[in-house]
Design an enzyme around this catalytic site. Structure first.
Site, PDB file in Angstrom:
ATOM      1  N   LYS A  87     -80.659  49.829 -15.104  1.00 36.37           N
ATOM      2  CA  LYS A  87     -80.615  50.397 -16.593  1.00 36.37           C
ATOM      3  C   LYS A  87     -81.677  51.182 -16.612  1.00 36.37           C
ATOM      4  O   LYS A  87     -81.568  52.305 -17.311  1.00 36.37           O
ATOM      5  CB  LYS A  87     -80.552  48.991 -17.356  1.00 36.37           C
ATOM      6  CG  LYS A  87     -80.254  49.308 -18.776  1.00 36.37           C
ATOM      7  CD  LYS A  87     -80.636  48.072 -19.601  1.00 36.37           C
ATOM      8  CE  LYS A  87     -81.773  47.868 -19.942  1.00 36.37           C
ATOM      9  NZ  LYS A  87     -82.020  46.684 -21.040  1.00 36.37           N
TER      10      LYS A  87
ATOM     11  N   ASP B  83     -76.897  48.572 -21.787  1.00 37.17           N
ATOM     12  CA  ASP B  83     -77.688  47.637 -22.134  1.00 37.17           C
ATOM     13  C   ASP B  83     -76.778  46.584 -23.124  1.00 37.17           C
ATOM     14  O   ASP B  83     -75.603  46.934 -22.861  1.00 37.17           O
ATOM     15  CB  ASP B  83     -78.912  48.042 -23.404  1.00 37.17           C
ATOM     16  CG  ASP B  83     -78.357  48.815 -24.526  1.00 37.17           C
ATOM     17  OD1 ASP B  83     -76.909  48.865 -24.575  1.00 37.17           O
ATOM     18  OD2 ASP B  83     -79.077  49.191 -25.357  1.00 37.17           O
TER      19      ASP B  83
END
Ligand code: SF4
Length: 209
Positions: free
Chosen positions: A118, A136
């Protein structure tokens, strides 16, 4: 996915020029800010980094800074011990493995301490203007609510988004979904009443009051 174009058009209307709300001057500063932003608001991170970066902003600075001093400076971001250790280890990796320059590929970024897929994707889209979708908590929730996929697996969600939306829109879409999740399609009390996606949204607990 039949709604993909409609979703992009409506998000464009809501957030025509979305961007990361973290403040930074260099890729290395963004990397620090992203590490600090775990379980913390961007607003708080910006307050902390505004002071932090006045004094320390290079990999060498963060290798040299005593752990206790760094912990104190980032204390208000929460999880300060782990974050301080991760930042120091990451700075050491940038210095030793990449000559002090933050690498640009996902594979290389993921070799840095404390940097996962991420974070690497945020770096690619925000610092290096590449195409990536960082999943996220907001992106995960909204991809599910909009029926892109039903899954809590961030990797599968990322793959589904990449499959259903054009590559040159991935980064923009990521930031739009983050903003949509942060300000409208919130986890507990989404603002559903005038939402353009109401007709096909899969969220059962819609907030229509
Ligand atoms: Fe989110 Fe509500 Fe819109 Fe569904 S209808 S996408 S839950 S704001």
């Amino acid at each position: 996915m039949k709604n993909a174009k409609y979703i992009m058009d409506e998000l464009d209307k809501m957030f025509p020029s979305p961007k990361c709300e973290l403040e930074f001057e260099t890729p290395f500063e963004l990397l620090i800010a992203v590490i600090l932003s775990a379980q913390c608001t961007d607003k708080r991170v910006n307050m902390v980094t505004k002071e932090l970066f006045k004094k320390y902003n290079t990999p060498q600075d963060f290798v040299n800074i005593p752990l206790e001093e760094l912990e104190q400076l980032i204390h208000s971001c929460g999880f300060y011990h782990n974050k301080a250790v991760n930042i120091k280890n990451m700075a050491e990796d940038v210095l030793n493995k990449f000559g002090g320059v933050v690498p640009k590929t996902r594979e290389e970024l993921c070799t840095l301490s404390g940097v996962g897929r991420k974070t690497a994707n945020v770096m690619i889209s925000e610092a290096f203007e590449g195409d990536a979708i960082a999943v996220d908590t907001h992106v995960l929730r909204i991809a599910n609510r909009l029926g892109v996929i039903k899954s809590n697996d961030v990797f599968k969600v990322e793959q589904a988004l990449m499959k259903n939306f054009p590559k040159d829109k991935w980064s923009k879409l990521h930031f739009q979904m983050v903003l949509f999740g942060r300000y409208k399609c919130k986890a507990l009390k989404p603002e559903c009443k005038d939402c353009p996606f109401l007709s096909f949204c899969t969220e059962e607990k819609k907030n229509l009051k």
